[in-house]
Design a protein around this motif. Structure first.
Motif, short mmCIF file in Angstrom:
data_model
loop_
_atom_site.label_atom_id
_atom_site.label_comp_id
_atom_site.label_asym_id
_atom_site.label_seq_id
_atom_site.Cartn_x
_atom_site.Cartn_y
_atom_site.Cartn_z
N GLY A 198 11.39 13.70 5.88
CA GLY A 198 11.80 12.44 6.23
C GLY A 198 11.53 11.32 5.55
O GLY A 198 11.18 11.31 4.29
N LEU A 199 11.82 10.06 6.01
CA LEU A 199 11.39 8.68 5.57
C LEU A 199 9.95 8.38 5.79
O LEU A 199 9.64 8.60 6.94
CB LEU A 199 12.54 7.76 6.23
CG LEU A 199 12.21 6.42 6.04
CD1 LEU A 199 12.64 5.90 4.43
CD2 LEU A 199 12.97 5.48 6.85
N ASP A 200 9.42 8.34 4.65
CA ASP A 200 7.86 7.91 4.70
C ASP A 200 7.58 6.65 5.45
O ASP A 200 8.14 5.63 5.08
CB ASP A 200 7.36 7.79 3.40
CG ASP A 200 6.02 7.40 3.19
OD1 ASP A 200 5.08 8.03 3.70
OD2 ASP A 200 5.91 6.32 2.74
N PRO A 201 6.83 6.62 6.61
CA PRO A 201 6.87 5.56 7.50
C PRO A 201 5.89 4.61 6.85
O PRO A 201 6.02 3.31 7.06
CB PRO A 201 6.02 6.08 8.73
CG PRO A 201 5.40 7.28 8.45
CD PRO A 201 6.26 7.96 7.05
N VAL A 202 5.08 4.86 6.05
CA VAL A 202 4.02 3.77 5.47
C VAL A 202 4.88 2.81 4.50
O VAL A 202 4.95 1.93 4.21
CB VAL A 202 2.94 4.41 4.68
CG1 VAL A 202 2.18 3.43 3.87
CG2 VAL A 202 2.15 5.16 5.58
N THR A 204 7.11 -4.82 0.28
CA THR A 204 7.46 -4.80 -1.07
C THR A 204 7.71 -3.40 -1.71
O THR A 204 8.60 -3.43 -2.68
CB THR A 204 6.36 -5.52 -2.07
OG1 THR A 204 5.38 -4.93 -1.93
CG2 THR A 204 6.29 -7.12 -1.77
N MET A 205 7.24 -2.28 -1.06
CA MET A 205 7.56 -1.05 -1.89
C MET A 205 8.73 -0.58 -1.16
O MET A 205 9.27 -0.73 -0.03
CB MET A 205 6.42 -0.15 -1.22
CG MET A 205 6.71 1.33 -1.56
SD MET A 205 5.44 2.45 -0.72
CE MET A 205 3.97 1.86 -1.62
N PRO A 206 9.87 0.02 -1.95
CA PRO A 206 10.91 0.51 -1.37
C PRO A 206 10.80 2.01 -0.51
O PRO A 206 9.62 2.41 -0.88
CB PRO A 206 11.73 1.15 -2.67
CG PRO A 206 10.72 1.17 -3.76
CD PRO A 206 9.47 0.37 -3.56
N PRO A 207 11.36 2.14 0.25
CA PRO A 207 11.16 3.38 1.24
C PRO A 207 11.23 4.62 0.39
O PRO A 207 11.87 4.90 -0.63
CB PRO A 207 12.24 3.19 2.22
CG PRO A 207 13.05 2.07 1.90
CD PRO A 207 12.74 1.52 0.76
N LEU A 208 10.28 5.73 0.87
CA LEU A 208 10.24 6.91 0.04
C LEU A 208 10.60 7.96 0.89
O LEU A 208 10.51 7.74 1.97
CB LEU A 208 8.91 7.01 -0.62
CG LEU A 208 8.28 5.62 -1.32
CD1 LEU A 208 6.64 6.13 -1.76
CD2 LEU A 208 9.14 5.78 -2.75
N VAL A 209 10.91 8.95 0.10
CA VAL A 209 11.31 10.44 0.68
C VAL A 209 9.96 11.13 1.04
O VAL A 209 9.38 11.26 0.12
CB VAL A 209 12.32 11.19 0.05
CG1 VAL A 209 12.49 12.62 0.61
CG2 VAL A 209 13.68 10.47 -0.18
N GLU A 210 9.78 11.40 2.39
CA GLU A 210 8.42 12.28 2.57
C GLU A 210 8.81 13.87 2.56
O GLU A 210 9.72 14.14 3.57
CB GLU A 210 7.79 11.76 4.00
CG GLU A 210 6.81 12.68 4.22
CD GLU A 210 5.46 12.70 3.29
OE1 GLU A 210 5.03 13.68 3.10
OE2 GLU A 210 5.02 11.50 3.14
N LEU A 211 8.43 14.22 1.68
CA LEU A 211 8.83 16.03 1.55
C LEU A 211 7.93 16.65 2.50
O LEU A 211 8.56 17.89 3.06
CB LEU A 211 8.55 16.54 0.22
CG LEU A 211 9.55 15.93 -0.88
CD1 LEU A 211 9.04 16.43 -2.14
CD2 LEU A 211 10.94 16.05 -0.64
N GLY A 212 6.77 16.42 3.03
CA GLY A 212 6.05 17.06 3.91
C GLY A 212 5.37 18.25 3.81
O GLY A 212 5.18 18.50 2.59
N ARG A 213 4.81 18.67 4.85
CA ARG A 213 4.26 20.26 4.42
C ARG A 213 4.92 21.32 4.76
O ARG A 213 5.99 21.12 5.44
CB ARG A 213 3.00 20.22 5.28
CG ARG A 213 2.05 18.87 5.15
CD ARG A 213 0.92 18.67 6.26
NE ARG A 213 1.06 19.60 7.23
CZ ARG A 213 0.27 19.37 8.08
NH1 ARG A 213 -0.94 18.70 7.90
NH2 ARG A 213 0.37 20.23 9.42
#
Length: 65
Positions: free
Chosen positions: A30-34, A40-49
């Motif tokens: 999903g989309l990394d909530p942090v 200033t940080m672009p949204p990142l992909v959270e690959l997860g566990r």
């Protein structure tokens, strides 16, 4: 920011589909909530566990390329 979020959501859909074709499901993908909340940080992909079986299938699928 909305354009960046739309891009991440599009990439997530592509990645989910590609993983599904390889028989792999990453439940936490999903989309990394942090990064989404960061100004200033672009949204990142959270690959997860994932469990070890999924990790092995993912490694195998990547090795086939």
């Amino acid at each position: 920011m909305r354009k960046e979020v739309d891009e991440v959501e599009s990439v997530l859909a592509e990645l989910r589909e590609a993983l599904a074709r390889a028989g792999i499901i990453l439940p936490s993908l999903g989309l990394d909530p942090v990064s989404y909340a960061h100004r200033t940080m672009p949204p990142l992909v959270e690959l997860g566990r994932c469990n070890t079986d999924t990790a092995r299938r993912l490694a195998k699928a990547l090795g086939e390329r």
